[in-house]
Scaffold this motif. Structure first.
Motif, mmCIF file in Angstrom:
data_model
loop_
_atom_site.group_PDB
_atom_site.id
_atom_site.type_symbol
_atom_site.label_atom_id
_atom_site.label_comp_id
_atom_site.label_asym_id
_atom_site.label_seq_id
_atom_site.Cartn_x
_atom_site.Cartn_y
_atom_site.Cartn_z
ATOM 1 N N ASP A 144 0.692 -1.352 0.090
ATOM 2 C CA ASP A 144 -0.015 0.030 -0.033
ATOM 3 C C ASP A 144 0.919 1.388 0.076
ATOM 4 N N THR A 145 1.870 1.025 -0.145
ATOM 5 C CA THR A 145 2.929 2.492 -0.385
ATOM 6 C C THR A 145 2.698 3.103 -1.733
ATOM 7 N N GLY A 146 2.533 4.327 -1.633
ATOM 8 C CA GLY A 146 2.062 5.115 -2.713
ATOM 9 C C GLY A 146 0.475 5.043 -2.959
ATOM 10 N N SER A 147 -0.037 5.737 -4.024
ATOM 11 C CA SER A 147 -1.451 5.935 -4.207
ATOM 12 C C SER A 147 -2.092 4.825 -4.940
ATOM 13 N N GLU A 148 -3.168 4.559 -4.403
ATOM 14 C CA GLU A 148 -3.823 3.536 -4.946
ATOM 15 C C GLU A 148 -4.128 3.401 -6.406
ATOM 16 N N LYS A 149 -4.133 4.566 -7.101
ATOM 17 C CA LYS A 149 -4.270 4.457 -8.566
ATOM 18 C C LYS A 149 -2.797 3.897 -9.063
ATOM 19 N N TYR A 150 -1.868 4.641 -8.579
ATOM 20 C CA TYR A 150 -0.766 4.224 -9.133
ATOM 21 C C TYR A 150 -0.271 2.693 -8.824
ATOM 22 N N ASN A 151 -0.596 2.056 -7.672
ATOM 23 C CA ASN A 151 -0.257 0.721 -7.400
ATOM 24 C C ASN A 151 -1.230 -0.183 -8.192
ATOM 25 N N LEU A 152 -2.469 0.387 -8.681
ATOM 26 C CA LEU A 152 -3.359 -0.405 -9.619
ATOM 27 C C LEU A 152 -2.513 -0.611 -11.018
ATOM 28 N N ASN A 153 -2.076 0.723 -11.371
ATOM 29 C CA ASN A 153 -1.496 0.589 -12.693
ATOM 30 C C ASN A 153 -0.164 -0.225 -12.607
ATOM 31 N N LEU A 154 0.750 -0.039 -11.624
ATOM 32 C CA LEU A 154 1.803 -0.895 -11.735
ATOM 33 C C LEU A 154 1.578 -2.409 -11.765
ATOM 34 N N SER A 155 0.636 -2.821 -10.864
ATOM 35 C CA SER A 155 0.149 -4.042 -10.818
ATOM 36 C C SER A 155 -0.326 -4.653 -12.103
ATOM 37 N N MET A 156 -1.099 -4.015 -12.787
ATOM 38 C CA MET A 156 -1.517 -4.388 -14.038
ATOM 39 C C MET A 156 -0.218 -4.458 -15.045
ATOM 40 N N GLU A 157 0.508 -3.469 -15.108
ATOM 41 C CA GLU A 157 1.754 -3.660 -15.944
ATOM 42 C C GLU A 157 2.547 -4.811 -15.616
ATOM 43 N N ARG A 158 2.741 -4.996 -14.516
ATOM 44 C CA ARG A 158 3.645 -6.144 -14.050
ATOM 45 C C ARG A 158 2.893 -7.420 -14.575
ATOM 46 N N ALA A 159 1.596 -7.702 -14.363
ATOM 47 C CA ALA A 159 0.773 -8.944 -14.831
ATOM 48 C C ALA A 159 1.004 -8.910 -16.204
ATOM 49 N N THR A 160 0.974 -7.948 -17.034
ATOM 50 C CA THR A 160 0.810 -7.836 -18.447
ATOM 51 C C THR A 160 2.352 -8.134 -18.857
ATOM 52 N N SER A 161 3.356 -7.916 -18.253
ATOM 53 C CA SER A 161 4.704 -8.097 -18.824
ATOM 54 C C SER A 161 4.867 -9.742 -18.628
ATOM 55 N N VAL A 162 4.480 -10.225 -17.390
ATOM 56 C CA VAL A 162 4.487 -11.625 -17.373
ATOM 57 C C VAL A 162 3.656 -12.458 -18.467
ATOM 58 N N GLN A 163 2.500 -11.924 -18.801
ATOM 59 C CA GLN A 163 1.851 -12.419 -19.931
ATOM 60 C C GLN A 163 2.424 -12.517 -21.061
ATOM 61 N N ASN A 164 2.842 -11.186 -21.438
ATOM 62 C CA ASN A 164 3.373 -11.043 -22.848
ATOM 63 C C ASN A 164 4.725 -11.952 -23.020
ATOM 64 N N TYR A 165 5.622 -12.079 -21.890
ATOM 65 C CA TYR A 165 6.578 -13.035 -21.848
ATOM 66 C C TYR A 165 6.288 -14.587 -22.184
ATOM 67 N N LEU A 166 5.135 -15.044 -21.514
ATOM 68 C CA LEU A 166 4.767 -16.359 -21.894
ATOM 69 C C LEU A 166 4.075 -16.454 -23.199
ATOM 70 N N ILE A 167 3.553 -15.397 -23.653
ATOM 71 C CA ILE A 167 3.068 -15.649 -25.160
ATOM 72 C C ILE A 167 4.314 -15.718 -26.063
ATOM 73 N N ASP A 168 5.413 -14.995 -25.855
ATOM 74 C CA ASP A 168 6.502 -14.942 -26.574
ATOM 75 C C ASP A 168 7.225 -16.374 -26.628
ATOM 76 N N LYS A 169 6.776 -16.948 -25.376
ATOM 77 C CA LYS A 169 7.314 -18.298 -25.401
ATOM 78 C C LYS A 169 6.590 -19.451 -25.722
ATOM 79 N N GLY A 170 5.314 -19.264 -26.531
ATOM 80 C CA GLY A 170 4.488 -20.121 -27.112
ATOM 81 C C GLY A 170 3.415 -20.331 -26.483
ATOM 82 N N VAL A 171 3.114 -19.747 -25.506
ATOM 83 C CA VAL A 171 1.639 -20.028 -24.633
ATOM 84 C C VAL A 171 0.812 -19.331 -25.458
ATOM 85 N N ASN A 172 -0.363 -20.010 -25.636
ATOM 86 C CA ASN A 172 -1.527 -19.560 -26.708
ATOM 87 C C ASN A 172 -2.276 -18.136 -25.732
#
Length: 223
Positions: A144-172
């Motif tokens: 909960d360090t920082g603003s709620e909006k900032y944390n929400l955006n950061l968490s989504m960006e991180r989840a998306t980074s993992v998703q994109n990497y898995l897709i690059d490795k062939g996961v549908n």
């Protein structure tokens, strides 16, 4: 006013249209955001459950068919426990939850994957590709360090980074849904540094897709 609340509710419902892969559009969910392939049954589960564990439990079909799925998940979990050196692997109901400490995946306040994290994600992708009849939910969390909006955006960006990497490795891509939950679902007390560290995490839920469930029900009927 009541009228304003009604209008706001309608706007929020409209905002929950599912984003397509590669788009930056997201939808609201109990203080979070959804992206990726979150249609059909999986989309409904995401809207009702704000944790990966909840999604897995909500998807369970139970009975002998559920036991058949459970045995398949046992195999996957064993492989993941063996290959993922920097992750916690848990069998949950008829699925699997994998938890990564965000500090192992990303630099401080960053959403770009670190070089050292990629070997773990390579192993994860290999197992996911070996067992294609599963859906995958990737949840990003922060403290909960920082603003709620900032944390929400950061968490989504991180989840998306993992998703994109898995897709690059062939996961549908159609198997994957991502969510950014920010600080809304703490795992531990945010008043201590150790607690905040545990709250900075990425959770990955692995659960049977509809085809796997149907095959398990068919096998159940043949017993």
């Amino acid at each position: 006013m009541k009228t304003n609340k009604t209008i706001l509710s309608l706007l929020l419902i409209s905002a929950m249209s599912i984003a397509t892969i590669g788009c930056k559009t997201s939808s609201s969910l109990k203080g979070g955001a959804i992206g990726g392939a979150a249609g059909g049954i999986l989309g409904g589960l995401l809207s009702k459950n704000n944790t990966a564990t909840g999604v897995i439990v909500g998807a369970a079909i139970g009975g002998s068919a559920g036991a058949i799925i459970g045995r398949e998940m046992d195999k996957q979990a064993e492989e993941l426990e063996r290959d993922l050196e920097q992750a916690e692997v848990e069998r949950v109901g008829e699925g699997i939850k994998v938890t990564f400490d965000s500090g192992l995946l990303f630099g401080f306040d960053q959403s770009k994957l670190s070089a050292s994290s990629k070997s773990n994600l390579d192993s994860l992708a290999k197992t996911l590709n070996k067992y294609p009849e599963t859906n995958i939910v990737i949840d990003g969390h922060t403290d909960d360090t920082g603003s709620e909006k900032y944390n929400l955006n950061l968490s989504m960006e991180r989840a998306t980074s993992v998703q994109n990497y898995l897709i690059d490795k062939g996961v549908n891509a159609s198997r994957i849904a991502t969510r950014g939950l920010g600080e809304s679902v703490p795992k531990s007390d945010n008043s201590t540094e150790s607690g905040r560290s545990e709250n900075r995490r990425v959770e990955i839920g692995i659960l049977a897709n509809e085809k796997m469930q149907e095959e398990a029900k068919k096998a159940e009927g043949e017993d």
